[in-house]
Design an enzyme around this catalytic site. Sequence first.
Site, PDB file in Angstrom:
ATOM      1  N   SER A  28       2.954  24.554 -10.714  1.00 45.22           N
ATOM      2  CA  SER A  28       4.077  23.756 -10.198  1.00 45.22           C
ATOM      3  C   SER A  28       3.972  23.534  -8.701  1.00 45.22           C
ATOM      4  O   SER A  28       4.814  22.876  -8.106  1.00 45.22           O
ATOM      5  CB  SER A  28       5.401  24.463 -10.519  1.00 45.22           C
ATOM      6  OG  SER A  28       5.388  25.788 -10.021  1.00 45.22           O
ATOM      7  N   ASN A 115      11.277  35.249 -11.093  1.00 41.73           N
ATOM      8  CA  ASN A 115      12.410  34.648 -11.809  1.00 41.73           C
ATOM      9  C   ASN A 115      13.679  34.613 -10.951  1.00 41.73           C
ATOM     10  O   ASN A 115      14.363  33.596 -10.895  1.00 41.73           O
ATOM     11  CB  ASN A 115      12.668  35.398 -13.121  1.00 41.73           C
ATOM     12  CG  ASN A 115      11.478  35.279 -14.076  1.00 41.73           C
ATOM     13  OD1 ASN A 115      10.554  34.504 -13.817  1.00 41.73           O
ATOM     14  ND2 ASN A 115      11.500  36.047 -15.153  1.00 41.73           N
ATOM     15  N   THR A 160      40.178  -9.749 -12.466  1.00 42.18           N
ATOM     16  CA  THR A 160      40.054  -8.935 -13.675  1.00 42.18           C
ATOM     17  C   THR A 160      39.222  -9.783 -14.627  1.00 42.18           C
ATOM     18  O   THR A 160      39.322 -11.011 -14.603  1.00 42.18           O
ATOM     19  CB  THR A 160      41.419  -8.607 -14.315  1.00 42.18           C
ATOM     20  OG1 THR A 160      42.061  -9.840 -14.655  1.00 42.18           O
ATOM     21  CG2 THR A 160      42.323  -7.822 -13.385  1.00 42.18           C
ATOM     22  N   HIS A 161      38.374  -9.158 -15.410  1.00 40.65           N
ATOM     23  CA  HIS A 161      37.429  -9.896 -16.274  1.00 40.65           C
ATOM     24  C   HIS A 161      36.545 -10.837 -15.452  1.00 40.65           C
ATOM     25  O   HIS A 161      36.053 -11.828 -15.977  1.00 40.65           O
ATOM     26  CB  HIS A 161      38.165 -10.700 -17.350  1.00 40.65           C
ATOM     27  CG  HIS A 161      39.222  -9.921 -18.069  1.00 40.65           C
ATOM     28  ND1 HIS A 161      38.989  -9.255 -19.247  1.00 40.65           N
ATOM     29  CD2 HIS A 161      40.520  -9.674 -17.748  1.00 40.65           C
ATOM     30  CE1 HIS A 161      40.101  -8.647 -19.635  1.00 40.65           C
ATOM     31  NE2 HIS A 161      41.042  -8.876 -18.734  1.00 40.65           N
ATOM     32  N   SER A 282      11.251 -14.406  -0.873  1.00 49.29           N
ATOM     33  CA  SER A 282      10.428 -14.611  -2.052  1.00 49.29           C
ATOM     34  C   SER A 282       9.090 -15.176  -1.612  1.00 49.29           C
ATOM     35  O   SER A 282       9.018 -15.940  -0.648  1.00 49.29           O
ATOM     36  CB  SER A 282      11.132 -15.592  -2.988  1.00 49.29           C
ATOM     37  OG  SER A 282      10.183 -16.242  -3.814  1.00 49.29           O
ATOM     38  N   LYS A 288      14.792 -18.367  -0.353  1.00 45.08           N
ATOM     39  CA  LYS A 288      15.424 -17.163  -0.878  1.00 45.08           C
ATOM     40  C   LYS A 288      15.648 -16.071   0.150  1.00 45.08           C
ATOM     41  O   LYS A 288      14.809 -15.812   1.008  1.00 45.08           O
ATOM     42  CB  LYS A 288      14.553 -16.574  -1.994  1.00 45.08           C
ATOM     43  CG  LYS A 288      14.456 -17.461  -3.205  1.00 45.08           C
ATOM     44  CD  LYS A 288      15.623 -17.283  -4.116  1.00 45.08           C
ATOM     45  CE  LYS A 288      15.423 -16.009  -4.912  1.00 45.08           C
ATOM     46  NZ  LYS A 288      16.322 -15.987  -6.059  1.00 45.08           N
ATOM     47  N   ASN A 290      16.962 -12.324  -0.676  1.00 56.27           N
ATOM     48  CA  ASN A 290      17.425 -11.503  -1.807  1.00 56.27           C
ATOM     49  C   ASN A 290      18.076 -10.202  -1.328  1.00 56.27           C
ATOM     50  O   ASN A 290      17.555  -9.557  -0.428  1.00 56.27           O
ATOM     51  CB  ASN A 290      16.248 -11.168  -2.717  1.00 56.27           C
ATOM     52  CG  ASN A 290      15.650 -12.416  -3.338  1.00 56.27           C
ATOM     53  OD1 ASN A 290      16.364 -13.365  -3.649  1.00 56.27           O
ATOM     54  ND2 ASN A 290      14.338 -12.426  -3.477  1.00 56.27           N
ATOM     55  N   GLU A 295      20.374  -4.266  -4.928  1.00 50.44           N
ATOM     56  CA  GLU A 295      19.728  -4.342  -6.252  1.00 50.44           C
ATOM     57  C   GLU A 295      18.973  -3.058  -6.574  1.00 50.44           C
ATOM     58  O   GLU A 295      19.023  -2.542  -7.691  1.00 50.44           O
ATOM     59  CB  GLU A 295      18.754  -5.516  -6.295  1.00 50.44           C
ATOM     60  CG  GLU A 295      19.424  -6.871  -6.361  1.00 50.44           C
ATOM     61  CD  GLU A 295      18.389  -7.970  -6.305  1.00 50.44           C
ATOM     62  OE1 GLU A 295      17.945  -8.405  -7.363  1.00 50.44           O
ATOM     63  OE2 GLU A 295      18.010  -8.383  -5.186  1.00 50.44           O
ATOM     64  N   TYR A 322      14.926  34.065 -18.655  1.00 48.48           N
ATOM     65  CA  TYR A 322      14.077  33.019 -18.085  1.00 48.48           C
ATOM     66  C   TYR A 322      13.046  32.541 -19.099  1.00 48.48           C
ATOM     67  O   TYR A 322      12.440  33.330 -19.826  1.00 48.48           O
ATOM     68  CB  TYR A 322      13.347  33.549 -16.839  1.00 48.48           C
ATOM     69  CG  TYR A 322      12.361  32.536 -16.285  1.00 48.48           C
ATOM     70  CD1 TYR A 322      12.774  31.564 -15.394  1.00 48.48           C
ATOM     71  CD2 TYR A 322      11.028  32.522 -16.710  1.00 48.48           C
ATOM     72  CE1 TYR A 322      11.892  30.599 -14.913  1.00 48.48           C
ATOM     73  CE2 TYR A 322      10.138  31.568 -16.238  1.00 48.48           C
ATOM     74  CZ  TYR A 322      10.581  30.610 -15.346  1.00 48.48           C
ATOM     75  OH  TYR A 322       9.695  29.656 -14.878  1.00 48.48           O
ATOM     76  N   GLN A 327      10.768  25.691 -15.252  1.00 49.81           N
ATOM     77  CA  GLN A 327       9.952  25.113 -14.187  1.00 49.81           C
ATOM     78  C   GLN A 327      10.143  23.587 -14.145  1.00 49.81           C
ATOM     79  O   GLN A 327       9.923  22.966 -13.109  1.00 49.81           O
ATOM     80  CB  GLN A 327       8.481  25.468 -14.428  1.00 49.81           C
ATOM     81  CG  GLN A 327       7.544  24.965 -13.360  1.00 49.81           C
ATOM     82  CD  GLN A 327       6.195  25.657 -13.437  1.00 49.81           C
ATOM     83  OE1 GLN A 327       6.090  26.853 -13.125  1.00 49.81           O
ATOM     84  NE2 GLN A 327       5.173  24.956 -13.878  1.00 49.81           N
ATOM     85  N   LYS A 330      12.752  21.240 -11.628  1.00 54.96           N
ATOM     86  CA  LYS A 330      12.658  20.866 -10.209  1.00 54.96           C
ATOM     87  C   LYS A 330      12.496  19.387  -9.959  1.00 54.96           C
ATOM     88  O   LYS A 330      13.201  18.812  -9.123  1.00 54.96           O
ATOM     89  CB  LYS A 330      11.528  21.648  -9.547  1.00 54.96           C
ATOM     90  CG  LYS A 330      11.920  23.099  -9.376  1.00 54.96           C
ATOM     91  CD  LYS A 330      10.789  23.960  -8.945  1.00 54.96           C
ATOM     92  CE  LYS A 330      11.070  25.367  -9.395  1.00 54.96           C
ATOM     93  NZ  LYS A 330      11.153  25.520 -10.874  1.00 54.96           N
TER      94      LYS A 330
END
Length: 464
Positions: A28, A115, A160-161, A282, A288, A290, A295, A322, A327, A330
């Site tokens: 690890s 551990n 709303t909506h 772009s 463009k 963006n 995003e 353990y 492991q 992480k």
Amino acid sequence: MSTDKTNQSWGGRFSEPVDAFVARFTASVEFDKRLYRHDIMGSIAHATMLARAGVLTDAERDSIIGNLKDIQAEIEAGQFDWRIDLEDVHMNIEARLTDRIGVVGKKLHTGRSRNDQVATDIRLWLRDEIDTILKEITRLQQGLLGLAEAEAGTIMPGFTHLQTAQPVTFGHHLLAWFEMLSRDYERLVDCRKRTNRMPLGSAALAGTTYPIQREITCELLGFEAISGNSLDGVSDRDFAIEFCAAAALAMMHLSRFSEELVLWTSAQFQFIDLPDRFCTGSSIMPQKKNPDVPELVRGKSGRVFGHLSGLLTLMKGQPLAYNKDNQEDKEPLFDAADTLRDSLRAFADMVPAIKPRREIMREAALRGFSTATDLADYLVRKGLPFRDCHEIVGHAVKYGVESGKDLAEMSLDELRRFSDQIGDDVFAVLTLEGSVNARDHIGGTAPAQVRQAVARGRELLAAR
Ligand code: ARG
């Protein structure tokens, strides 16, 4: 990284070296080396306690602590040779200590196991991460308060909506995000309490036969409490799951916020401008610009939700105590913290730079019959039942759609066709200002309320 020898930390009962692929598969160190600072901090506290308990001499303690500090400097200078055959951050550092001071280095692990060591390291690490994240939340909230104060009287359509509903002030809308972030902050503060408990001293699973004094390490490491059961201490990762849950909620909020910024910067809305430094172009369409930052944050929410689900699944079938499965805690945890911290940072930098296009917002609020509810409420004040008012205004809106006029653009005669209760005091009610000013109560959209909410927000942040 070298992968030669049999592992010196546990090689005693083995008669052949670990398979090279298995060594890489089980190691690890590539990702847990980022725990080095907290690992050394934990070891220094452990050595200090062992000396006070009479398990190490003062000279041994001093040699261990001095050399651990040198090792930290080596790591930070990029001069440390991380070895995959030594599996993880803990054994890499311990092996280096033994290289430097021989047999004394081998005494550091007395009364301890990897551990409880790793469980301690992650808690120390996460505690610091939470503190950094809390600061970024506060910085973002400060930005929101500043913008909300400046835009307390700016009128936009509320939705709303995603259909025009009623006029709101832009400041009020921004403060909705402030509220969500306040809850995110509280959740993380709460999660920090349960993160800040010390498993060190649990050893491998059952505790240790040495006369350890856990109160000492607890105090040295700034933990709020000592874990009460060694089996639980080494195996529990619910604090990490809880963090991911809080992080997932915060990312969900940032994702919704992102979605609004994406909509508002579009040619169809044009409610705000984002400075160029938060956008990209772009390669094919020259016009463009963006909104990449929102995003990306919206997209990154997905990985944090995934980490929450991943950690829950990692834990769900594990028997005490353990297991090596742990492991795997992480990478998701690290990534959840990194993603949340960086997303907050991007937002905290970006929000104060938002440029509202007040005229366009106002125009949009004037369209879509946003004051229809105000007309209904006006008729209620004239003594009609609300349901009848709703119907009367419905007819007026229908007429408005057909004739292309908003309610405020109709003449008094036109309006009176729908109810003779309507008088020329109606026009004050149908303006955008009349509409928002009328919602003048705690939590309402009136500019005066927005300014009070900003003041309350400032007090909240000052008390942190
Ligand atoms: N690298 C291990 C982990 O992250 C450290 C603990 C290993 N303990 C063990 N008994 N193999 O979980």
